[in-house]
Design a protein around this motif. Structure first.
Motif, mmCIF file in Angstrom:
data_model
loop_
_atom_site.group_PDB
_atom_site.id
_atom_site.type_symbol
_atom_site.label_atom_id
_atom_site.label_comp_id
_atom_site.label_asym_id
_atom_site.label_seq_id
_atom_site.Cartn_x
_atom_site.Cartn_y
_atom_site.Cartn_z
ATOM 1 N N GLY A 53 -9.896 57.776 48.096
ATOM 2 C CA GLY A 53 -11.292 58.179 47.940
ATOM 3 C C GLY A 53 -12.201 56.966 47.869
ATOM 4 N N ILE A 54 -13.361 57.178 47.320
ATOM 5 C CA ILE A 54 -14.368 56.138 47.184
ATOM 6 C C ILE A 54 -14.658 55.927 45.699
ATOM 7 N N LEU A 55 -14.618 54.673 45.266
ATOM 8 C CA LEU A 55 -15.018 54.324 43.910
ATOM 9 C C LEU A 55 -16.490 53.957 43.976
ATOM 10 N N ILE A 56 -17.315 54.644 43.221
ATOM 11 C CA ILE A 56 -18.752 54.385 43.211
ATOM 12 C C ILE A 56 -19.099 53.703 41.888
ATOM 13 N N VAL A 57 -19.697 52.507 41.988
ATOM 14 C CA VAL A 57 -20.095 51.737 40.817
ATOM 15 C C VAL A 57 -21.611 51.629 40.845
ATOM 16 N N ARG A 58 -22.260 52.165 39.825
ATOM 17 C CA ARG A 58 -23.724 52.098 39.733
ATOM 18 C C ARG A 58 -24.078 50.978 38.761
ATOM 19 N N LEU A 59 -24.756 49.948 39.268
ATOM 20 C CA LEU A 59 -25.164 48.808 38.458
ATOM 21 C C LEU A 59 -26.650 48.928 38.153
ATOM 22 N N ILE A 60 -26.971 49.004 36.904
ATOM 23 C CA ILE A 60 -28.366 49.153 36.495
ATOM 24 C C ILE A 60 -28.953 47.784 36.144
ATOM 25 N N ARG A 61 -28.460 47.181 35.057
ATOM 26 C CA ARG A 61 -29.015 45.892 34.607
ATOM 27 C C ARG A 61 -28.036 45.200 33.671
ATOM 28 N N ALA A 62 -28.365 43.958 33.349
ATOM 29 C CA ALA A 62 -27.640 43.180 32.338
ATOM 30 C C ALA A 62 -28.709 42.518 31.469
ATOM 31 N N HIS A 63 -28.318 42.118 30.279
ATOM 32 C CA HIS A 63 -29.303 41.430 29.439
ATOM 33 C C HIS A 63 -28.627 40.340 28.626
#
Length: 108
Positions: A53-63
């Protein structure tokens, strides 16, 4: 779609059919491998890679990242790997709190 109790070969057929219809390729690389049953070998003798399948990684932010250069800032980015699949975000210049708002897709 096969049920959760279905055997692995039924799930493999379902996922392969989605690849053949390019259902996963909407924003991915669209790369398809030949349809070879698991464990079979291609013409060169190497075993075929089978995608589950497909691994979906959602990257929002880092601080609060660590400063990496003499100006007290960094040029952060994220690299994701899963087996042989690799993907990378764009670089955000001169910040310690980047916001990517990106989605990475990896064939697994």
């Amino acid at each position: 779609k096969p049920s959760s109790e279905a055997d692995v070969s039924a799930k493999h057929v379902f996922v392969r059919s989605k690849y053949e219809r390019r259902a996963f390729a909407a924003e991915g690389d669209g790369e398809l491998l030949p349809s070879t049953p698991p464990g079979r070998r291609c013409a060169g003798g190497a075993p075929q890679q089978v995608h589950a399948g497909i691994l979906i990684v959602r990257l929002i932010r880092a601080h609060d990242l660590i400063a990496a250069d003499f100006t007290g800032k960094s040029d952060p980015y994220v690299k994701a790997t899963c087996g042989k699949a690799k993907s990378k975000t764009r670089v955000i210049r001169r910040t310690l709190s980047p916001e990517w708002n990106e989605v990475l897709r990896l064939n697994v």
